[in-house]
Design an enzyme around this catalytic site. Structure first.
Site, PDB file in Angstrom:
ATOM      1  N   SER A  58       0.813  -1.220   0.000  1.00  0.00           N
ATOM      2  CA  SER A  58       0.000   0.000   0.000  1.00  0.00           C
ATOM      3  C   SER A  58       0.843   1.265   0.000  1.00  0.00           C
ATOM      4  CB  SER A  58      -0.934   0.000   1.226  1.00  0.00           C
ATOM      5  OG  SER A  58      -1.872  -1.043   1.148  1.00  0.00           O
ATOM      6  N   ALA A  62       0.336   5.184  -2.035  1.00  0.00           N
ATOM      7  CA  ALA A  62      -0.155   6.331  -1.256  1.00  0.00           C
ATOM      8  C   ALA A  62       0.124   7.616  -2.012  1.00  0.00           C
ATOM      9  CB  ALA A  62       0.517   6.362   0.116  1.00  0.00           C
ATOM     10  N   GLU A 130      -5.544  18.811   3.962  1.00  0.00           N
ATOM     11  CA  GLU A 130      -6.492  17.735   3.699  1.00  0.00           C
ATOM     12  C   GLU A 130      -7.576  17.732   4.761  1.00  0.00           C
ATOM     13  OE1 GLU A 130      -3.395  14.722   1.381  1.00  0.00           O
ATOM     14  OE2 GLU A 130      -4.164  14.163   3.353  1.00  0.00           O
ATOM     15  N   ASP A 231      -3.102 -10.229   7.030  1.00  0.00           N
ATOM     16  CA  ASP A 231      -2.277 -11.361   7.456  1.00  0.00           C
ATOM     17  C   ASP A 231      -1.708 -11.184   8.865  1.00  0.00           C
ATOM     18  OD1 ASP A 231      -2.749 -12.309   4.909  1.00  0.00           O
ATOM     19  OD2 ASP A 231      -0.837 -11.632   4.111  1.00  0.00           O
ATOM     20  N   HIS A 252     -12.398   5.378   1.957  1.00  0.00           N
ATOM     21  CA  HIS A 252     -11.982   6.618   1.307  1.00  0.00           C
ATOM     22  C   HIS A 252     -13.135   7.106   0.441  1.00  0.00           C
ATOM     23  CE1 HIS A 252      -9.775   9.585  -0.984  1.00  0.00           C
ATOM     24  NE2 HIS A 252      -8.761   9.428  -0.154  1.00  0.00           N
ATOM     25  N   ARG A 298     -13.148  12.154   6.763  1.00  0.00           N
ATOM     26  CA  ARG A 298     -13.441  11.183   5.707  1.00  0.00           C
ATOM     27  C   ARG A 298     -14.734  10.399   5.940  1.00  0.00           C
ATOM     28  NH1 ARG A 298      -7.497   8.544   4.356  1.00  0.00           N
ATOM     29  NH2 ARG A 298      -6.772  10.222   2.999  1.00  0.00           N
ATOM     30  N   HIS A 359     -10.469   1.583   2.571  1.00  0.00           N
ATOM     31  CA  HIS A 359      -9.168   2.228   2.374  1.00  0.00           C
ATOM     32  C   HIS A 359      -8.164   1.971   3.487  1.00  0.00           C
ATOM     33  CE1 HIS A 359      -6.307   5.161   0.965  1.00  0.00           C
ATOM     34  NE2 HIS A 359      -6.423   5.903   2.040  1.00  0.00           N
ATOM     35  N   LEU A 400       1.176   7.407   7.249  1.00  0.00           N
ATOM     36  CA  LEU A 400       2.600   7.294   6.954  1.00  0.00           C
ATOM     37  C   LEU A 400       3.437   7.840   8.112  1.00  0.00           C
ATOM     38  CD1 LEU A 400       2.875   8.186   3.155  1.00  0.00           C
ATOM     39  CD2 LEU A 400       3.328   5.982   4.222  1.00  0.00           C
TER      40      LEU A 400
END
Length: 551
Positions: A58, A62, A130, A231, A252, A298, A359, A400
């Site tokens: 992923s 991003a 954002e 996992d 998202h 979101r 997301h 992140l």
């Protein structure tokens, strides 16, 4: 049944080639796993396992950026306040403060590694804004931040003598042994499928780190690559670790809607730079749902789009940034423009069709600020973990940041303990002498598809108790089928993922059934109000009592 056997018993794979040892085993090669490996490499031999190619996770995809306090007009207090607000009362304030306080140093570390972030004409870092953020604090590399960060981490890891990167390795289960001193169980490695050679391998280490990413592929529509099958969460649960807040899966709001497009995300930075959401008739609708309109958290934006689609019977809504200067769009969103052009969409002239998509997994393996799980010498970092940072709704671009910050703190804890940690006993080889090759792989694909469809229909953006009960019955039936298949046929990567996907689906369903309110990403028609008391949902496995508790 496929199972480990005693070291003295002959095994089909009892060769030196199938047995591996290192100081630290890192399962996952995204931002969290590689950052931790680089912090450790000066002090230890590190093996990093990648499920597929190094660039398949992923992190690589991003787009938006990393939230960090880098501007004189911003403050850690403001970033903390925004995160707590977005988390709808469930963020752990200590985790939020811990992460935000280390944001500036995290960015400096990436810059020192050679990561190239976008700069303004004056040479300063260009910061965008954002959803949920009160300031411009998102540092980015155009609209492909993940690729820039991941490339930098990979390039540095490839050149380090103490880091071994192994691709096409799928972890099956963790290995536990009694600690020779405390007698408590500790994690000493993992059984791993070598996809390239179709053989089972055993990896042992003094410390094991799960950095496997999230579980959004449990849903039919997702922005994540196929590898996001939960996992790490499933392995930790089977090993006896607690799991927290799995009901909070972030959808998202804006994934490209096109029959030939697979999981392409329309970065939140588009809305940060003025993109507006519109109904098919061209009317803007977000001001009807939230004072911050398109910059609302979101969960609010995703529910608004879902509401409008269902109310109008429309297949999608539209994201419009065509009013911005084409040169600005070309310089800030080259990846978005290129992808949209492939599908005949010119974002400088027309709106982009979008739908919500699974997301980010806000819950996961319960850890502390050092990344320690309930099982001694097992750590979890990144999206696979539950740190308390995200609460009931992850704020944009905090993910992140969490990867980089917790990779460093976990590395510090591992380094402090390496010298005093006993070597693990030899690994018990994997025995496949009692299983056969399957001639019915269609069962795996059918079960995979069924899980993702009923999770989308019954455990999606809007939930009811009846839908959750229906989903629980279905997953229990499917798990019995999967267990029978797992017990009698040779292991494959598809079977490993299906087994984990089913386990994570059950954890999500059970967590959602326990929450008798609507909060953040969990919205229930049966309980539309938010409770006055904010509590985490913690699931405890049956073998939890065997562990040494760190949290």
């Amino acid at each position: 049944m496929t199972k480990p056997i005693s070291a003295s018993k002959p095994s089909l794979n009892n060769t030196d080639k199938a047995l591996h040892h290192c100081d630290v085993l890192v399962i996952g090669s995204g931002a969290a796993g590689l950052s931790l490996a680089l912090h450790l490499a000066k002090y230890a031999k590190v093996t990093v396992l990648s499920k597929g190619a190094l660039t398949e996770g992923s992190t690589w995809y991003a787009q938006g950026g990393i939230a960090a306090v880098l501007d004189d007009h911003d403050s850690t207090e403001s970033h903390v306040k925004d995160t707590l607000a977005a988390g709808a009362g469930l963020c752990h304030q200590d985790a939020v403060e811990f992460t935000v306080a280390r944001s500036k140093n995290a960015i400096k570390w990436l810059v020192d590694l050679g990561v190239d972030f976008t700069r303004s004409a004056e040479g300063d870092f260009h910061l965008t804004r954002e959803g949920g953020h009160s300031h411009r604090r998102i540092i980015h590399s155009a609209d492909a931040t993940g690729k820039a960060v991941h490339s930098g981490l990979i390039n540095n890891a490839l050149t380090h003598a103490n880091i071994q990167l192994q691709e096409n390795r799928v972890a099956l289960d963790l290995i536990k042994q009694p600690d020779p001193i405390t007698k408590k169980l500790r994690c000493v490695g993992a059984y791993v499928l070598n996809r390239s050679e179709d053989t089972m391998e055993c990896y042992t280490a003094k410390a094991v780190v799960l950095a496997c990413g999230g579980a959004s592929k449990v849903y039919l529509y997702s922005s994540n690559p196929d590898s996001a099958s939960g996992d790490g969460i499933a392995m930790a649960w089977r090993a006896g670790c607690r799991i927290g807040n799995m009901e909070f899966n972030q959808f998202h709001p804006t994934c490209l809607y096109h029959p030939k497009a697979k999981s392409f995300l329309m970065t939140e930075a588009l809305r940060g730079e003025g993109a507006v959401l519109k109904r098919p008739n061209g009317e803007r609708f977000m001001p009807d749902f939230h004072p911050q309109a398109e910059l609302a958290p979101r969960d609010v934006v995703a529910r608004a789009i879902d509401h409008e689609m269902k109310r109008l019977g429309a297949p999608c809504m539209y994201l419009d940034i065509s009013h911005r200067d084409p040169a600005f769009l070309e310089s800030h969103f080259p990846t978005v423009m290129e992808q949209c052009r492939k599908f005949g969409i010119d974002i400088t002239k027309e709106a982009i069709p979008v739908v919500p998509a699974a997301h980010y997994t806000c819950g996961g393996i319960v850890v502390n600020t050092r990344g320690q799980t309930d099982l001694s010498h097992l750590y979890a970092i990144g999206e696979t973990s539950f740190t308390g940072l995200h609460g009931a709704n992850r704020m944009a671009s905090n993910s992140l940041l969490e990867c980089i910050v917790y990779a460093q703190s976990a590395a510090e804890d591992i380094i402090a303990k390496l010298a005093s940690t006993p070597e693990p006993a030899p690994c018990k080889p994997w025995d496949e002498s009692q299983v056969t090759n399957s001639d019915e792989d269609v069962v795996i694909y059918h079960n995979w598809d069924e899980i993702r469809r009923f999770m989308w229909d019954y455990v999606g953006i809007v939930r009811t108790h009846k839908r959750l009960e229906r989903a629980l019955r279905r997953i229990q039936l499917l798990q019995s089928e999967i267990h029978e298949y797992y017990a009698n046929y040779k292991i494959s990567s598809d079977l490993i993922e299906l087994r984990n996907l089913a386990m994570v689906a059950e954890l999500i369903i059970r967590s959602a059934m326990l929450r008798k309110e609507s909060r953040g990403l969990h919205y229930s028609l049966d309980h539309p109000e938010q409770s006055d008391i904010a509590k985490d949902t913690l699931l405890v496995p049956a073998n939890f009592a065997d562990q040494t508790i760190f949290i």
